[in-house]
Design an enzyme around this catalytic site. Structure first.
Site, PDB file in Angstrom:
ATOM      1  N   ASP A  15     -63.739 -31.190   5.258  1.00 47.14           N
ATOM      2  CA  ASP A  15     -62.318 -30.765   4.818  1.00 47.14           C
ATOM      3  C   ASP A  15     -61.268 -31.624   5.460  1.00 47.14           C
ATOM      4  O   ASP A  15     -61.518 -31.877   6.654  1.00 47.14           O
ATOM      5  CB  ASP A  15     -62.062 -29.273   4.508  1.00 47.14           C
ATOM      6  CG  ASP A  15     -60.574 -28.753   4.374  1.00 47.14           C
ATOM      7  OD1 ASP A  15     -60.440 -29.497   3.106  1.00 47.14           O
ATOM      8  OD2 ASP A  15     -60.006 -28.503   4.966  1.00 47.14           O
TER       9      ASP A  15
HETATM   10  C1  LAC Z   1     -58.206 -29.876   1.512  1.00 46.51           C
HETATM   11  C2  LAC Z   1     -57.517 -28.636   1.281  1.00 46.51           C
HETATM   12  C3  LAC Z   1     -58.419 -27.542   0.708  1.00 46.51           C
HETATM   13  O1  LAC Z   1     -58.308 -30.737   2.075  1.00 46.51           O
HETATM   14  O2  LAC Z   1     -57.041 -28.314   2.515  1.00 46.51           O
HETATM   15  O3  LAC Z   1     -59.111 -30.287   0.419  1.00 46.51           O
END
Ligand code: LAC
Length: 223
Positions: free
Chosen positions: A12
């Site tokens: 992420d």
């Molecule tokens: C992302 C958010 C969840 O980078 O922070 O997808």
């Protein structure tokens, strides 16, 4: 649980690789005394709008959602930002600070392919990765913009499985956002919750496979 074979890691971006609280200085600069509150409200509303828009079936990209979250955050503090102030604050999102251990942690992974899967638009992600000098570290930088729905829709995690060409159970997904880990685990990834803040786990019916306090711990939990 012992990790099964992990052939690639998917990270992420916001809150995991890049510190969303690094907008605080600009918030404080523009609205003295409100920096901390605005930083928190901005992030909370940004995420809430991704979930609401996904449920409504009314996608708009993360740049727009982030700007709307900022404006709402300002209004809820009784602040009325000018367009110049909004533009100045939004620029912070293009150059968020990476967390201090990230470059060393990626180096320590010793050739394990790493990619990003994020709500951010391709432009936002390219900018923030470039500004942190991390371009060479990632094989794929994948944006939900391709599928026009936000995390934690399984459609998003499937994008990574498809583009990496690796079975989901052989992909390790790393996020500091526990709800994102829950979505990834429900989809079938092996999951690593990077819980720097020692936050309580979300009660979403799925548990992360591993909980770590720093990205530096990935090497040891994967060995
Ligand atoms: C992302 C958010 C969840 O980078 O922070 O997808």
């Amino acid at each position: 649980m012992e990790p099964k074979m992990v052939k690639a890691l998917v990270f992420d971006a916001y809150g995991t690789l890049f510190d969303v609280r690094s907008v605080l200085n600009r918030c404080e600069d523009v609205f003295p005394g409100h920096g901390s509150d605005l930083t928190g409200l901005w992030r909370a509303k940004q995420l809430e709008y991704t979930w609401l828009r996904s449920l409504m079936g009314r996608y708009e990209d993360f740049w727009q959602v982030t700007q709307n979250g900022l404006v709402f955050g300002c209004r809820s503090l009784g602040l009325a930002p000018s367009q110049d102030q909004i533009d100045y604050l939004m620029q912070a999102y293009l150059a968020l600070e990476p967390f201090p251990e990230i470059a060393a942690a990626l180096d320590a992974l010793d050739g394990l392919p790493c990619s990003i899967l994020s709500n951010g638009t391709p432009t936002m992600l390219q900018s923030v990765v470039h500004s942190a000098g991390l371009e060479s570290r990632f094989q794929h930088i994948l944006s939900v913009d391709e599928v026009r729905i936000y995390k934690p829709s399984p459609v998003v995690y499937r994008l990574a499985e498809d583009r990496l060409g690796i079975r989901r159970e052989e992909i390790g997904f790393v996020s500091s956002n526990c709800w994102d880990v829950a979505g990834a685990k429900a989809f079938g990834f092996q999951t690593f919750w990077l819980n720097r803040q020692k936050a309580p786990a979300e009660l979403l019916g799925v548990e992360p496979d591993q909980i770590i306090g720093s990205a530096m711990e990935l090497t040891s939990v994967l060995s």
